[in-house]
Design an enzyme around this catalytic site. Structure first.
Site, mmCIF file in Angstrom:
data_model
loop_
_atom_site.group_PDB
_atom_site.id
_atom_site.type_symbol
_atom_site.label_atom_id
_atom_site.label_comp_id
_atom_site.label_asym_id
_atom_site.label_seq_id
_atom_site.Cartn_x
_atom_site.Cartn_y
_atom_site.Cartn_z
ATOM 1 N N ALA A 8 0.849 -1.198 0.000
ATOM 2 C CA ALA A 8 0.000 0.000 0.000
ATOM 3 C C ALA A 8 0.880 1.241 0.000
ATOM 4 O O ALA A 8 0.831 2.077 0.900
ATOM 5 C CB ALA A 8 -0.938 -0.004 1.212
ATOM 6 N N GLY A 12 -0.738 1.589 -4.603
ATOM 7 C CA GLY A 12 -1.548 0.698 -3.781
ATOM 8 C C GLY A 12 -2.355 1.451 -2.741
ATOM 9 O O GLY A 12 -3.517 1.124 -2.463
ATOM 10 N N LYS A 210 1.318 1.756 -22.367
ATOM 11 C CA LYS A 210 1.939 2.509 -21.270
ATOM 12 C C LYS A 210 3.455 2.322 -21.284
ATOM 13 O O LYS A 210 4.216 3.277 -21.071
ATOM 14 C CB LYS A 210 1.364 2.095 -19.919
ATOM 15 C CG LYS A 210 1.935 2.956 -18.790
ATOM 16 C CD LYS A 210 1.350 2.660 -17.433
ATOM 17 C CE LYS A 210 1.945 3.607 -16.392
ATOM 18 N NZ LYS A 210 1.521 3.305 -15.022
ATOM 19 N N ASN A 218 11.424 6.930 -18.309
ATOM 20 C CA ASN A 218 11.912 6.552 -16.978
ATOM 21 C C ASN A 218 13.431 6.400 -16.939
ATOM 22 O O ASN A 218 14.101 7.061 -16.126
ATOM 23 C CB ASN A 218 11.220 5.270 -16.508
ATOM 24 C CG ASN A 218 10.019 5.539 -15.631
ATOM 25 O OD1 ASN A 218 10.149 5.765 -14.441
ATOM 26 N ND2 ASN A 218 8.845 5.537 -16.220
#
Length: 336
Positions: A8, A12, A210, A218
């Site tokens: 999370a 998340g 994507k 990146n």
């Protein structure tokens, strides 16, 4: 629907906030448990999951524990871990799964299940850059997976505190075609909680689209220590971006995932359109640049290495992608 979240963090946590919000309004729609430890666990127990968006602040009480047995066997196991963290986390993932659990991995790059049931020359290939030894694919085959692609900007402001900068959409799909009911329920619960979620018929294409941006912006941002606006304003860097995108487009043609139509030979128009979309994000700092600055491992394997490895297995030349991947590997290995 019971959902367990492992990882999370920024993405998340964003999804956890949406599910928690949906569960407050309709407890039967979603129940949520978060596996956490250390400072994150302490914060979640003390203050709940805190969600920040602009001037808005929400705090959601959540079930948080460091005991996998307490959360095992949920309907959905949502993985918010980075791609390169999944192989080491597999024993824990297996403890959280039950016989009926579907796994949803919200990650960048090529996921472990991507080439299972894919067809064509890449059918069934296992990529060591993503899944060393094929352990993930063996433990979580494509028919036990729902795919996900998140277009969102979020950060962890503090343990248990998620800050949302911008959210575009969350795309979910069923790559095996066997779980339309659970897919619809998950999309419905997320949408009810304010997440712009939608089901798509071809989740592999969305993953590939994507990655067409992530695989160049990146790693180049980590090498340059620059945001996307600065990179695209530089003609030399922009040329590298275009070369990397052209190589990935040719690889997509080879495996059956074309990024441009027959009216756009070479994909020059599609590349220009994609760069224009990226420009609209402004001075955005990529996740790999943020990881570099924070001293975290770089996600170069799933984002670039997997493409280089796949191309090598098929005899497809990708010299620019391979060169940039080599530079990022050396950067990641450099002291400090």
């Amino acid at each position: 629907m019971r959902v367990t979240i492992l990882g999370a963090g920024a993405v998340g946590g964003w999804l956890a906030a949406g599910l928690a919000r949906a569960g407050l309004d309709n407890p039967g729609l979603a129940s949520l448990g978060i596996l956490a430890r250390g400072a994150s666990l302490a914060a979640l127990r003390a203050q709940g999951l805190v969600f920040l968006h602009g001037e808005r602040r929400e705090a959601f009480p959540v079930e948080a524990t460091d005991d996998p047995a307490a959360l095992a066997g949920a309907d959905i196991l949502l993985l918010g871990l980075k791609s390169h963290d999944l192989p080491a986390a597999l024993p824990l993932i297996q403890r959280l799964r039950g016989p009926g659990t579907l796994v949803v991995a919200v990650q960048n790059g090529i996921p472990w299940w991507f080439l299972q049931g894919f067809g064509g020359p890449a059918e069934g290939l296992t990529l060591a850059s993503v899944d060393p030894g094929g352990a993930l694919a063996a433990a979580m085959p494509v028919d036990r997976v729902l795919g996900a692609v998140a277009h969102v900007g979020a950060t962890v402001a503090a343990p248990g505190v998620i800050r949302l900068m911008q959210q575009d959409r969350l795309l979910l799909g069923d790559p095996s075609g066997r779980h339309p009911g659970p897919l619809a329920r998950l999309v419905g619960a997320l949408a009810a909680g304010g997440i712009p979620a939608a089901a798509v018929p071809d989740i592999r294409r969305e993953v590939w689209l994507k990655l067409w941006g992530n695989s160049n912006m990146n790693p180049l941002s980590a090498l340059c220590r620059a945001d996307m606006r600065a990179m695209l304003d530089d003609a030399g860097i922009r040329g590298l971006v275009m070369a990397m995108m052209a190589e990935m487009a040719a690889l997509g043609d080879r495996i059956g995932l074309p990024l441009a139509g027959p009216e756009d030979p070479g994909g020059e128009r599609a590349i220009a359109d994609r760069i224009a979309v990226t420009r609209r994000l402004g001075a955005f700092r990529t996740s790999m640049l943020q990881d570099l600055e924070a001293g975290r491992p770089l996600e170069s394997g799933p984002l670039v290495g997997a493409l280089v490895e796949l191309a090598g297995r098929l005899g497809q030349p990708v010299p620019t992608l391979a060169g940039i991947h080599g530079l990022v590997r050396l950067l990641a290995a450099a002291p400090g």
